[in-house]
Design a protein around this motif. Sequence first.
Motif, short mmCIF file in Angstrom:
data_model
loop_
_atom_site.label_atom_id
_atom_site.label_comp_id
_atom_site.label_asym_id
_atom_site.label_seq_id
_atom_site.Cartn_x
_atom_site.Cartn_y
_atom_site.Cartn_z
N LEU A 26 35.24 61.18 95.65
CA LEU A 26 35.62 60.88 97.12
C LEU A 26 35.32 59.68 97.60
N VAL A 27 34.53 58.93 97.19
CA VAL A 27 34.13 57.42 97.73
C VAL A 27 34.84 56.27 96.80
N VAL A 28 36.05 57.10 95.66
CA VAL A 28 36.91 55.83 95.10
C VAL A 28 38.51 56.77 95.40
N GLN A 29 38.68 57.67 95.99
CA GLN A 29 39.65 58.20 96.69
C GLN A 29 39.76 57.24 97.96
N ILE A 30 38.56 56.75 98.33
CA ILE A 30 38.89 56.30 100.52
C ILE A 30 38.45 54.92 100.09
N ASP A 31 38.35 54.55 98.89
CA ASP A 31 38.30 52.96 98.62
C ASP A 31 40.15 52.41 98.51
N ASN A 32 40.48 53.62 97.50
CA ASN A 32 41.70 53.46 96.86
C ASN A 32 42.45 53.54 98.29
N ALA A 33 41.69 54.75 99.11
CA ALA A 33 43.59 54.77 100.95
C ALA A 33 43.11 53.57 101.05
N LYS A 34 41.89 53.01 101.28
CA LYS A 34 42.10 51.80 102.54
C LYS A 34 42.43 50.21 101.57
N LEU A 35 42.82 50.60 100.06
CA LEU A 35 43.32 49.96 99.35
C LEU A 35 44.77 49.58 99.85
N ALA A 36 45.46 51.26 100.02
CA ALA A 36 46.75 51.38 99.85
C ALA A 36 46.74 50.78 102.17
N ALA A 37 45.80 50.75 102.82
CA ALA A 37 46.51 51.27 103.76
C ALA A 37 46.19 49.19 104.44
N ASP A 38 45.55 48.17 103.64
CA ASP A 38 45.15 47.00 103.51
C ASP A 38 47.00 46.01 102.92
N ASP A 39 47.46 46.92 102.00
CA ASP A 39 48.00 46.59 101.73
C ASP A 39 49.57 46.95 102.75
N PHE A 40 49.72 48.37 103.54
CA PHE A 40 50.94 48.12 104.06
C PHE A 40 50.51 47.32 105.24
N ARG A 41 49.36 47.30 105.23
CA ARG A 41 49.65 45.96 106.62
C ARG A 41 49.51 44.88 106.45
N THR A 42 49.62 44.20 104.92
CA THR A 42 50.13 42.94 104.23
C THR A 42 51.36 43.11 104.98
N LYS A 43 51.97 44.31 104.25
CA LYS A 43 53.10 44.48 104.14
C LYS A 43 54.05 44.42 105.95
N TYR A 44 53.66 44.82 105.92
CA TYR A 44 53.96 45.15 107.98
C TYR A 44 54.11 43.42 108.33
N GLN A 45 52.71 42.68 108.48
CA GLN A 45 52.51 41.48 108.92
C GLN A 45 53.08 40.37 108.06
N THR A 46 54.41 41.09 106.69
CA THR A 46 55.10 39.75 106.53
C THR A 46 56.45 40.15 106.82
N GLU A 47 56.83 41.39 107.17
CA GLU A 47 57.93 41.75 107.91
C GLU A 47 58.33 41.46 109.72
N LEU A 48 56.77 41.40 109.97
CA LEU A 48 57.22 40.64 111.02
C LEU A 48 57.08 39.76 111.36
N SER A 49 56.62 38.33 110.09
CA SER A 49 57.04 37.01 110.66
C SER A 49 58.24 36.96 110.85
N LEU A 50 58.98 37.79 109.18
CA LEU A 50 60.64 37.59 109.00
C LEU A 50 61.44 37.76 110.59
N ARG A 51 60.40 38.77 110.91
CA ARG A 51 61.28 39.35 111.93
C ARG A 51 61.39 38.48 113.05
N GLN A 52 59.99 37.62 112.92
CA GLN A 52 60.25 37.16 114.27
C GLN A 52 61.23 35.36 113.65
N LEU A 53 60.72 35.44 112.98
CA LEU A 53 62.09 33.64 112.12
C LEU A 53 63.12 34.10 112.28
#
Length: 248
Positions: A26-53
């Motif tokens: 369960l700890v490994v699954q939670i860590d994987n979910a946190k990593l995936a959430a961080d990855d999606f957050r990074t993608k979201y920030q990138t897309e948001l910056s591109l949209r602002q440009l």
Amino acid sequence: SYQSYFKTIEELQQKILCTKSENARLVVQIDNAKLAADDFRTKYQTELSLRQLVESDINGLRRILDELTLCKSDLEAQVESLKEELLCLKSNHEQEVNTLRCQLGDRLNVEVDAAPTVDLNQVLNQTRSQYEALVDTNRREVEQWFATQTEELNKQVVSSSEQLQSYQAEIIELRRTVNALEIELQAQHNLRDSLENTLTESEARYSTQLSQVQSLISNVESQLAEIRGDLERQNQEYQVLLDVRARL
């Protein structure tokens, strides 16, 4: 009887190991979910910056389009002014020709013996033709310049409109991507929260079970201690009996 206690202890130890393994999973699954959430957050920030440009570029193109529109209006005003000036020049020319005709009308039939007769009407007609040719040339040049400027402005406006439409389509696509990423990010958050709740519940449940197991182990150990004490007491009594028997 001792084998049953050992078997119970072994089963309880196996349950504890399984519980620890499940907790680790369960700890490994939670860590994987946190990593995936961080990855999606990074993608979201990138897309948001591109949209602002892109939005910044569109705002710049809109300012350029407004400037071109103002420039086109200014050129049209200048052309109208030149047309009015041309009409005014034609009117002044006709007035000057009429004035010259009136002033020279009484002297057109005068004959000079010392010089040949000059046809003033022909001279005036030639002068007027030259002046009208010059005015017409200037008018054509102005019209050609205006047409060229207008065509260039229209091309720039069309190009700016096409770029604006392209940016708008790209913004729409980016908004769709951002919405999809936000939905997926929310799903990952929900999954992480669910896993954390499951882990908390599992830890609480396994902690209770572990306490029960430890209590059971303590009871078994206490019973084993009592059994050992009974065995030792019986051995001592047996030794006493052996000593008595030997003395007899």
